[in-house]
Design a protein around this motif. Sequence first.
Motif, PDB file in Angstrom:
ATOM      1  N   UNK A   1       0.843  -1.166  -0.057  1.00  0.00           N
ATOM      2  CA  UNK A   1      -0.165  -0.100   0.011  1.00  0.00           C
ATOM      3  C   UNK A   1       0.935   1.189   0.224  1.00  0.00           C
ATOM      4  N   UNK A   2       1.964   1.194   0.788  1.00  0.00           N
ATOM      5  CA  UNK A   2       2.578   2.411   0.967  1.00  0.00           C
ATOM      6  C   UNK A   2       3.489   2.669  -0.155  1.00  0.00           C
ATOM      7  N   UNK A   3       4.170   1.537  -0.724  1.00  0.00           N
ATOM      8  CA  UNK A   3       5.229   1.761  -1.952  1.00  0.00           C
ATOM      9  C   UNK A   3       4.494   1.798  -3.375  1.00  0.00           C
ATOM     10  N   UNK A   4       3.196   1.515  -3.590  1.00  0.00           N
ATOM     11  CA  UNK A   4       2.604   1.422  -4.817  1.00  0.00           C
ATOM     12  C   UNK A   4       2.024   2.800  -5.253  1.00  0.00           C
ATOM     13  N   UNK A   5       2.024   3.187  -6.660  1.00  0.00           N
ATOM     14  CA  UNK A   5       1.168   4.185  -6.971  1.00  0.00           C
ATOM     15  C   UNK A   5      -0.046   3.858  -7.446  1.00  0.00           C
ATOM     16  N   UNK A   6      -1.172   4.457  -6.748  1.00  0.00           N
ATOM     17  CA  UNK A   6      -2.653   3.731  -7.152  1.00  0.00           C
ATOM     18  C   UNK A   6      -3.465   4.936  -7.988  1.00  0.00           C
ATOM     19  N   UNK A   7      -4.124   4.645  -8.754  1.00  0.00           N
ATOM     20  CA  UNK A   7      -4.885   5.722  -9.605  1.00  0.00           C
ATOM     21  C   UNK A   7      -6.239   5.143  -9.641  1.00  0.00           C
ATOM     22  N   UNK A   8      -7.297   6.039  -9.287  1.00  0.00           N
ATOM     23  CA  UNK A   8      -8.634   5.903  -9.925  1.00  0.00           C
ATOM     24  C   UNK A   8      -9.101   6.360 -10.931  1.00  0.00           C
ATOM     25  N   UNK A   9      -9.662   5.727 -11.840  1.00  0.00           N
ATOM     26  CA  UNK A   9      -9.921   6.612 -13.150  1.00  0.00           C
ATOM     27  C   UNK A   9      -8.819   7.601 -13.653  1.00  0.00           C
ATOM     28  N   UNK A  10      -7.717   7.102 -13.508  1.00  0.00           N
ATOM     29  CA  UNK A  10      -6.460   8.084 -13.918  1.00  0.00           C
ATOM     30  C   UNK A  10      -6.072   8.997 -12.895  1.00  0.00           C
ATOM     31  N   UNK A  11      -6.828   9.142 -11.940  1.00  0.00           N
ATOM     32  CA  UNK A  11      -6.374  10.165 -10.789  1.00  0.00           C
ATOM     33  C   UNK A  11      -5.599   9.445  -9.759  1.00  0.00           C
ATOM     34  N   UNK A  12      -4.697  10.080  -9.323  1.00  0.00           N
ATOM     35  CA  UNK A  12      -3.465   9.620  -8.298  1.00  0.00           C
ATOM     36  C   UNK A  12      -4.173   9.581  -6.875  1.00  0.00           C
ATOM     37  N   UNK A  13      -4.154   8.631  -6.143  1.00  0.00           N
ATOM     38  CA  UNK A  13      -4.671   8.518  -4.935  1.00  0.00           C
ATOM     39  C   UNK A  13      -3.433   8.397  -3.897  1.00  0.00           C
ATOM     40  N   UNK A  14      -3.188   9.238  -2.908  1.00  0.00           N
ATOM     41  CA  UNK A  14      -2.188   9.023  -1.834  1.00  0.00           C
ATOM     42  C   UNK A  14      -2.695   8.182  -0.833  1.00  0.00           C
ATOM     43  N   UNK A  15      -1.777   7.177  -0.577  1.00  0.00           N
ATOM     44  CA  UNK A  15      -2.208   6.059   0.540  1.00  0.00           C
ATOM     45  C   UNK A  15      -1.813   6.565   1.926  1.00  0.00           C
ATOM     46  N   UNK A  16      -2.746   6.774   2.886  1.00  0.00           N
ATOM     47  CA  UNK A  16      -2.451   7.257   4.193  1.00  0.00           C
ATOM     48  C   UNK A  16      -3.157   6.289   5.167  1.00  0.00           C
ATOM     49  N   UNK A  17      -2.459   5.497   5.780  1.00  0.00           N
ATOM     50  CA  UNK A  17      -3.105   4.621   6.721  1.00  0.00           C
ATOM     51  C   UNK A  17      -3.928   5.327   7.837  1.00  0.00           C
ATOM     52  N   UNK A  18      -3.256   6.505   8.520  1.00  0.00           N
ATOM     53  CA  UNK A  18      -4.069   6.817   9.380  1.00  0.00           C
ATOM     54  C   UNK A  18      -4.394   8.462   9.096  1.00  0.00           C
ATOM     55  N   UNK A  19      -5.607   8.710   9.712  1.00  0.00           N
ATOM     56  CA  UNK A  19      -6.277  10.083   9.246  1.00  0.00           C
ATOM     57  C   UNK A  19      -6.531  10.701  10.548  1.00  0.00           C
ATOM     58  N   UNK A  20      -6.483  11.993  10.529  1.00  0.00           N
ATOM     59  CA  UNK A  20      -6.592  12.752  11.613  1.00  0.00           C
ATOM     60  C   UNK A  20      -7.495  14.055  11.394  1.00  0.00           C
ATOM     61  N   UNK A  21      -8.463  14.218  12.237  1.00  0.00           N
ATOM     62  CA  UNK A  21      -9.459  15.343  12.308  1.00  0.00           C
ATOM     63  C   UNK A  21      -9.647  16.199  13.634  1.00  0.00           C
ATOM     64  N   UNK A  22     -10.070  17.355  13.307  1.00  0.00           N
ATOM     65  CA  UNK A  22     -10.560  18.088  14.619  1.00  0.00           C
ATOM     66  C   UNK A  22     -11.905  18.492  14.385  1.00  0.00           C
ATOM     67  N   UNK A  23     -12.807  18.151  15.318  1.00  0.00           N
ATOM     68  CA  UNK A  23     -14.326  18.708  15.098  1.00  0.00           C
ATOM     69  C   UNK A  23     -14.573  19.545  16.065  1.00  0.00           C
ATOM     70  N   UNK A  24     -15.474  20.597  15.935  1.00  0.00           N
ATOM     71  CA  UNK A  24     -15.912  21.522  17.001  1.00  0.00           C
ATOM     72  C   UNK A  24     -17.266  20.444  17.322  1.00  0.00           C
ATOM     73  N   UNK A  25     -17.134  19.808  18.494  1.00  0.00           N
ATOM     74  CA  UNK A  25     -18.409  18.721  18.821  1.00  0.00           C
ATOM     75  C   UNK A  25     -19.336  19.869  19.501  1.00  0.00           C
TER      76      UNK A  25
END
Length: 241
Positions: free
Chosen positions: A46-70
């Motif tokens: 996942x981290x070493x391959x280059x992935x495309x969907x419908x010709x558009x590059x996707x960047x693999x990031x296993x972990x994601x982080x967000x802030x929310x105003x709860x």
Amino acid sequence: MALKRLDKVLSELGVASRSELRGIIRGGRVTVDGVVVTEPERRIDAEGSSLCLDGKALRYRRYRYFMMDKPAGVLSVTEDRRQKTVLDLLPDELRRLELFPVGRLDKDTSGLLLLTNDGDFAHRVISPKSGIKKQYLATVDGEPDEQDVRAFAAGLVLGDGTQCLPAGLEVLGQGRCLVTVMEGKYHQVKRMLAAVGKPVLTLRRLSVGGLVLDETLGPGGYRALDEGDLCKVLSASAIGK
Ligand code: URA
């Protein structure tokens, strides 16, 4: 190098659900290192391959982080059969990322809530050993005074005998104060203010480490965090007092 199924990798990117992805992949819309792959079960780096969907590059990031105003009135859990949760406020593509809240805010508490799928990060933020400060704006019944400030700084003992770590209390006037704590015991800030005879009326978290709530998000609003934001979260000493 850990190999993972292609459909799992794409679902971790939030592209679509696993069942939708099977159709997308079988339809020949996905390339791995420039080659069309039509088997959802194909294992890839996942981290070493280059992935495309419908010709558009996707960047693999296993972990994601967000802030929310709860917003007040929403539970900071991943699911509940009867009540609305913070995950209910996210669109489908983010709900697929298996995010969870970093620690809890009470149902009636509003403000900065971090969401991630990175368990190690969450553990570091929550652990009192990390010394990461969380700052809250409280409105209380009564007016906190200098004696309360000293009691917080010395480390309060709660009604049930629980010993708290030293904490910051800044009096703002008109029943408002800023409380800075390094731990996250159950109802901690409410119990601390109750222990000095100033029960909380409203509570809002303003910051975690050096990361300050983006007040432009509005109730229920959220945004992704970048590397700089994550460094701010983990900088324990960014807020004094
Ligand atoms: N302390 C509380 O009492 N409640 C919260 O939601 C967070 C900290």
